[in-house]
Design a protein around this motif. Structure first.
Motif, PDB file in Angstrom:
ATOM      1  N   LEU A   1      -9.481   2.345  -3.765  1.00 46.38           N
ATOM      2  CA  LEU A   1      -9.227   3.253  -4.882  1.00 46.38           C
ATOM      3  C   LEU A   1     -10.507   3.937  -5.361  1.00 46.38           C
TER       4      LEU A   1
ATOM      5  N   LEU B   1      -5.550  -5.643  -6.650  1.00 41.83           N
ATOM      6  CA  LEU B   1      -5.882  -4.330  -6.112  1.00 41.83           C
ATOM      7  C   LEU B   1      -7.134  -4.375  -5.248  1.00 41.83           C
TER       8      LEU B   1
ATOM      9  N   THR C   1      -5.445   9.535  -7.605  1.00 42.59           N
ATOM     10  CA  THR C   1      -5.112   8.172  -7.176  1.00 42.59           C
ATOM     11  C   THR C   1      -3.818   7.723  -7.838  1.00 42.59           C
TER      12      THR C   1
ATOM     13  N   HIS D   1      -1.469  -3.134  -1.046  1.00 36.64           N
ATOM     14  CA  HIS D   1      -2.181  -4.110  -1.875  1.00 36.64           C
ATOM     15  C   HIS D   1      -1.352  -5.393  -1.972  1.00 36.64           C
TER      16      HIS D   1
ATOM     17  N   TYR E   1       1.457  -0.412  -3.152  1.00 34.20           N
ATOM     18  CA  TYR E   1       0.626   0.412  -2.281  1.00 34.20           C
ATOM     19  C   TYR E   1       0.046   1.554  -3.098  1.00 34.20           C
ATOM     20  N   SER E   2      -0.982   2.163  -2.570  1.00 33.74           N
ATOM     21  CA  SER E   2      -1.634   3.268  -3.272  1.00 33.74           C
ATOM     22  C   SER E   2      -1.774   4.453  -2.335  1.00 33.74           C
ATOM     23  N   LYS E   3      -1.918   5.632  -2.945  1.00 32.81           N
ATOM     24  CA  LYS E   3      -2.275   6.857  -2.230  1.00 32.81           C
ATOM     25  C   LYS E   3      -3.482   7.444  -2.963  1.00 32.81           C
ATOM     26  N   HIS E   4      -4.561   7.676  -2.225  1.00 34.12           N
ATOM     27  CA  HIS E   4      -5.809   8.115  -2.843  1.00 34.12           C
ATOM     28  C   HIS E   4      -6.362   9.308  -2.081  1.00 34.12           C
TER      29      HIS E   4
ATOM     30  N   ILE F   1      -0.927   4.463  -7.837  1.00 35.21           N
ATOM     31  CA  ILE F   1      -0.559   3.105  -7.449  1.00 35.21           C
ATOM     32  C   ILE F   1       0.938   2.975  -7.648  1.00 35.21           C
TER      33      ILE F   1
END
Length: 682
Positions: free
Chosen positions: A631, A626, A607, A584, A594-597, A609
């Motif tokens: 997400l 974002l 989810t 992001h 960054y995110s993991k979803h 962040i």
């Protein structure tokens, strides 16, 4: 229905609808793509058709017995919708280890085509009755499909009847055909025609520790080693004393305990402290200089104990939930038994001497490289025997030293042979080398690899590398993000202070399903040998006694933070997948977001962040933007409900967030947010 076949179409490369650029496919299927049980695997293809009718595309997953296990409707990738790229993507999730496969199907979407045409024509007053009649006929036909459940057949029949009912208004009739109920039914089970099927592509699903896990490395000879301060002589630690350290390693949440070579160490040309050429009588030498009078790769250094002691160590580790990983270093000390029994396994120079290892300007006089060209069959079979010997003693993970200095064909053969004998044996490639070789080793069978992560420290570097390993190469390359090794102490850690250690641990533990640390990291060990990227008084060449208890009592230890990172990893399935990382935007040039979803089997969403200040020296402020689609957050829902909540899984604090968010991170207090998205229903 399948496209009809006949003399005209036999042997053609294109089916009724072209399907190209299927992913994940490694070298046109010569090697299987990698996967893990429960991992979301992004599958995709380019598929298109002539004309303007609607095309549907699906991916189908087959288990090792060839049975269909999952069917997913593909859609244009996020960011490419409406762009006309003809690219389609979705996610397949294999459940168990084994040799799976998948295929892509492209088909005439009869309902989608009718829906589009009816929407346009009825609104324009063109062929209104004809469009309603075609819709009625289509849904009536689908209602007679015995493969559908009774409730769906009845709903489709009702909609067909309403479309044909001339006593109703056009809006009422068309509304029945466009209803959410009908749309849901045909989404679950489309009305298909002229189905074109790709060939099946291999998908190798391996056990969890092939691609998930937290690794801890220690030297067993240092754990419990005691120095006589009068004489300066050391008493080596051994498997029994090292086993006492396993409780602390397990308590930090690690999954794998990795040990450097445990074999006898050569005496000839033994290296002294800090890689000096002269060793004193009490210097233990490098464990990677394998082989002496006591034996070679199939023997244990006498100071460490016996095979019974090793078996007890493995059993103790397993009892604590740890698997033992052993170093596989295919090289020999000058006094290794092979040097006398099989000189053809080495390279002999013109003067009759055996060539030692060199990486100019570095010289390793205590190590002879192997030569696979003189007797490839004999040498390969001997190595297979050795690996299977250690497997018989409970070792199912091998960290392979410098695999890029051996032929790739050998690894393809060895890994296949070992897993044929004992399925589930894992090989980690310690290959800090050119990308082509690193990737080839992954294709050849290595389940995971060391990476360039160690040297990716700026925001730009980190974002680019995270994107590469999660989206460009996951079909064949699984990254293990080690934060340090006995060989590597980066300038970032040398000069970044404790904050740097926290930052690198947070990045590694959350960005990849695989990460690792070498002992001493939790004590912030950061002093390098002058002019080198290595630790001073390197443990490769001497014993190192660490006072773990004193560090714990003083609070100068990163162990609680590492423990919390591993707790978060174990609690959140999103962190156990590789391909679900999204970078992001942030306005600050040192704030990485960054995110993991992941969508879980019960339909719920996990989810996270992650926001990290990668400047270990200064506080950073930023506005984080974002990508809500990544997400699975609906902007309209946020507008109506005033945002969503995030919980910091390290500090315990909570905030209300939206699409744009202010963040301030002081690295000396807490350089990273690991935020769990709490959705409205949670």
């Amino acid at each position: 229905m399948e496209m009809s076949k006949g003399p005209i179409t036999d042997g053609l490369r294109f089916g009724r609808f072209p399907i190209t650029a299927v992913q994940p496919v490694v070298e046109d299927g010569k090697f299987p793509a990698k996967a893990l049980p429960g991992e979301g695997i992004v599958v995709g293809a380019t598929a298109f058709r002539e004309g303007h009718d609607q095309l549907g595309v699906s991916a189908v997953l087959f288990d090792p017995e060839g049975n269909e296990r999952q069917r997913v409707r593909l859609a244009p990738p996020r960011g490419e919708r409406g762009m006309g790229t003809d690219r389609w993507e979705g996610v397949l999730t294999p459940s168990d280890a084994g040799d799976w496969s998948f295929a892509i199907e492209a088909w005439h979407d009869r309902y989608g085509t009718w829906h589009h045409n009816a929407e346009v024509k009825v609104d324009a007053g063109i062929d209104v009755e004809l469009m309603l009649a075609e819709g009625s006929a289509l849904l009536a036909e689908a209602s007679g499909d015995d493969s559908r459940n009774e409730a769906d057949r009845e709903a489709l029949g009702r909609a067909a009847g309403t479309l044909a009912d001339a006593s109703l208004t056009t809006e009422e009739r068309l509304g029945a055909g466009f209803s959410a109920e009908v749309a849901d039914i045909v989404a679950r089970q489309p009305i298909r025609e002229l189905v074109t099927v790709s060939r099946r592509f291999p998908l190798l699903v391996e056990r969890d520790l092939a691609g998930r896990g937290a690794w801890y490395e220690f030297f067993p000879r240092s754990e419990g080693a005691v120095k006589d301060h009068t004489t300066g002589a050391w008493t080596s630690g051994n498997f029994r004393t090292a086993a006492q350290r396993l409780d602390a390693v397990a308590a930090m949440g690690f999954d794998v305990i990795y040990m450097p070579p445990i074999h006898p160490i050569g005496v000839q040309h033994r290296k002294g402290p800090n890689n000096t050429l002269i060793a004193g009588p009490n210097d233990p030498g490098s464990p990677w200089a394998i082989g002496a009078a006591e034996g070679g790769h199939d023997a244990i250094h006498p100071d460490l104990g016996t095979f019974d002691d090793f078996d007890a160590f493995v059993a103790r580790a397993n009892g604590l939930g740890l698997e033992v990983a052993l170093d596989l270093a295919l090289q020999a000390a000058p006094d290794h038994p092979w040097v006398q029994s099989h000189p053809e396994w080495f390279t002999t120079r013109v003067d009759g001497s055996i060539a030692y290892a060199e990486n100019p300007p570095k010289k390793y006089q205590d190590i002879y490289p192997l030569n696979f060209d003189n007797d490839p069959e004999g040498l390969s079979n001997e190595i297979l025997r050795i690996v299977l010997l250690w497997v018989s003693h409970g070792v199912k993970i091998f960290r392979v030293d410098n695999p890029h200095t051996k032929p790739v064909w050998f690894w393809e053969w060895l890994i296949a042979q070992v897993n044929k004998e004992v399925p589930g044996v894992v090989f980690l490639a310690e290959a800090f080398t050119r990308p082509a070789m690193m990737h080839a080793l992954g294709r050849a069978g290595f389940q995971q690899s060391y990476t360039y992560f160690t040297w990716r420290n700026t925001k730009k570097e980190i974002e680019a590398y995270f994107t590469e390993v999660s989206h460009e190469s996951p079909a064949f390359f699984r990254p293990n993000f080690f934060v340090n090794t006995p060989d590597i102490l980066t300038e970032y850690l040398q000069f970044g202070g404790p904050a740097a250690f926290k930052i690198r641990a947070a990045l590694a533990a959350t960005a990849s399903p695989l990460w690792g640390v070498y002992a001493g990291y939790e004590l912030y060990e950061h002093v390098a040998r002058p002019g080198a990227e290595e630790y001073i008084d390197n443990e490769k060449f001497e014993y190192k006694a660490r006072d773990w208890d004193a560090a714990a009592h003083s609070g100068r230890t990163l162990a609680p933070y590492i423990t919390r990172l591993n707790e978060v990893r174990h609690a959140h399935p999103a962190l156990q997948d590789l391909q679900n990382l999204t970078v992001h935007h942030s306005t600050d040039d040192a704030t990485v977001v960054y995110s993991k979803h992941k969508t879980l089997p019960d339909g719920s969403k996990d989810t996270l962040i992650i926001v990290v200040n990668v400047d270990p020296h200064g506080t950073r402020e930023s506005t984080v933007s974002l990508d809500l689609a990544a997400l699975e957050l609906d902007p309209q829902d946020l507008t109506h409900n005033g945002g969503f909540h995030v919980d910091d899984l390290v500090s315990g604090e909570s905030w209300e967030w939206g699409e744009y968010n202010y963040v301030r991170l002081d690295p000396h207090v807490e350089p990273a947010h690991i935020l769990r998205v709490r959705r409205m229903h949670q």
